[in-house]
Design an enzyme around this catalytic site. Structure first.
Site, PDB file in Angstrom:
ATOM      1  CE1 TYR A 116      -3.833   2.401   0.887  1.00 39.04           C
ATOM      2  CE2 TYR A 116      -2.075   3.533   2.068  1.00 39.04           C
ATOM      3  CZ  TYR A 116      -3.344   3.525   1.518  1.00 39.04           C
ATOM      4  OH  TYR A 116      -4.124   4.644   1.602  1.00 39.04           O
ATOM      5  CD  GLU A 204      -6.154   4.611  -1.077  1.00 39.50           C
ATOM      6  OE1 GLU A 204      -7.165   4.564  -1.811  1.00 39.50           O
ATOM      7  OE2 GLU A 204      -6.197   4.429   0.142  1.00 39.50           O
TER       8      GLU A 204
END
Ligand code: GDP
Ligand code: MN
Length: 397
Positions: A116, A204
């Site tokens: 991530y 993101e």
């Protein structure tokens, strides 16, 4: 403002953020052609909506998943036919879901590890922060809640920018070594450059993947742009997809109104952001729920006030309206004229409480009184909030 994943991938390419090749399609046939052109053995098809959680999402027709892997172009066509024109519900869309008008057809990466990565503005430190985690994939919110120690943060000096040593530190935190650490650091620096250059408030990448052949690739992309900086980026404004936005907000933006749609049933029309927030608070304090935030500003014209009033009236959830004006630069008679102009085209279907105070308040009150409009007048903010909540409750009873 948000953009779609396929648009974000174009920005990745422009800034050198490594990511698999792909093509957008809006018909099943286009999706099939895109798959043929990619020519890879495995192909992923992804529903394009402005919300995450697609992988685990469900279509309202019962079909499961907004992300699928296929091996033949015909399969991609069939899959596209099942997604396009359908509504996808994910944990981020709310129960109403979002209509899928486009799909993204992309070469499949063989994933060894899902990580991530995100960059956002951290209000607490007033600086950009890079967030990384080894627990990539679909549920970063759960990781943050259950195992916060698995989330790494690197704060960035706003003037100096992200330093190469910081990018290497993040790569190490992700458990990467050697050439992979170098690739990841390069990708993080490129992503930071993109974040700053395009005035993003969030980028993101979930997942950032390590492939079985050892490449580091961005496999998903979610962007938020700072609306106040959009005037510097016409090429980004051109990516705006109005079908993904609240129609009330799209209409309000045409008239330069500061309007945010909410879920409640008491609409408010206020001048000044602070007073608008106080008005929403006091509506809640009195047991009501605001239907919107609306600051008409200090220099609104009669036309803008009329447009604001019409947007409020077009919202089927609205069961009452509270107008709260403290006239300073804004004159109360302009507000009254705007309301009356809007009322010429439609009748008033719900109770309306008006509190006018300050510049030309008496003139504004007289205009409304003379019009014969059924208005409940209020003397103060508290009085106005109590009256509108009571009127809405009385109507429902
Ligand atoms: P989201 O659920 O809306 O965030 O959509 P993502 O783009 O993150 O996709 C969800 C999941 O699908 C990812 O976490 C991956 O596991 C999988 N996925 C997405 N793209 C690929 C790909 O190219 N190859 C493979 N094997 N899996 C993929
Ligand atoms: Mn994702």
């Amino acid at each position: 403002m948000n953009i779609h994943e396929y648009q974000a991938r174009d920005l990745f390419e422009k800034f050198g953020v490594a990511s698999p090749r792909g093509k957008m399609a809006s018909t099943p046939r286009e999706a099939e052609i895109a798959a043929q052109e990619l020519g890879t053995e495995k192909i992923v098809i992804k529903a394009q909506i402005h919300a995450g959680g697609r992988g685990k999402g469900v279509f309202t027709n019962g079909f499961k998943g907004g992300v699928h892997t296929c091996s033949r172009p015909e399969e991609i066509r069939e899959m596209a036919a099942k997604m396009l024109g359908q509504t996808l519900v994910t944990h981020q869309t709310g129960p109403a879901g979002r209509m899928v008008n486009k799909v993204y057809v992309v070469e499949a990466a063989e994933i060894a590890k899902e990580l991530y990565l995100a960059i956002l503005l951290d209000r607490a430190s007033s600086a950009p922060v890079v967030i990384a985690s080894t627990q990539g994939g679909m549920d970063i919110e759960a990781v943050a809640a259950q195992t916060p120690e698995k989330i790494f943060r690197e704060s960035v000096h706003p003037l100096l920018g992200l330093q190469p040593f910081q990018a290497r530190k993040l790569a190490a935190a992700l458990g990467l070594h050697g050439p992979q650490a170098a690739q990841a650091a390069k990708l993080i620096l490129a992503l930071y450059k993109l974040f700053i250059t395009c005035d993003c408030s969030l980028v993101e990448v979930n997942p950032l993947v390590i492939t079985k052949t050892g490449e580091v690739l961005a496999l998903d992309a979610k962007f938020n742009f700072d609306d106040n900086a959009l005037y510097r980026h016409p090429e980004i404004v051109a990516l705006r997809d109005f079908t993904e936005e609240d129609p009330r907000e799209v209409e309000a933006s045409k008239y330069c109104l500061n309007y945010i749609g909410l879920e409640g049933n008491i609409a408010c029309l206020v001048n000044g952001a602070g007073l608008a927030m106080a008005t929403m608070d006091i509506i809640k304090h009195c047991g009501g729920e605001p239907a919107n935030f609306l600051d008409v500003g200090g220099s609104a014209t009669k036309e803008q006030v009329a447009a604001a009033f019409k947007i409020i009236l077009s919202d089927p959830n609205v069961k009452g309206i509270l107008v709260n004006i403290f006239g300073g630069i804004m004159r109360c008679d302009i507000i009254a004229e705007g309301i009356l102009a809007a009322m010429q085209e439609t009748h008033l279907p719900v109770p309306l409480v008006v509190r006018l105070e300050g510049s030309n308040a008496n003139l504004g009150k007289k205009l409304i009184k003379d019009s014969g409009l059924a208005v409940i007048s209020a003397d103060s903010l508290a009085d106005g909030a109590e009256k509108i909540v009571a009127a809405v409750k009385a109507q429902a009873a």
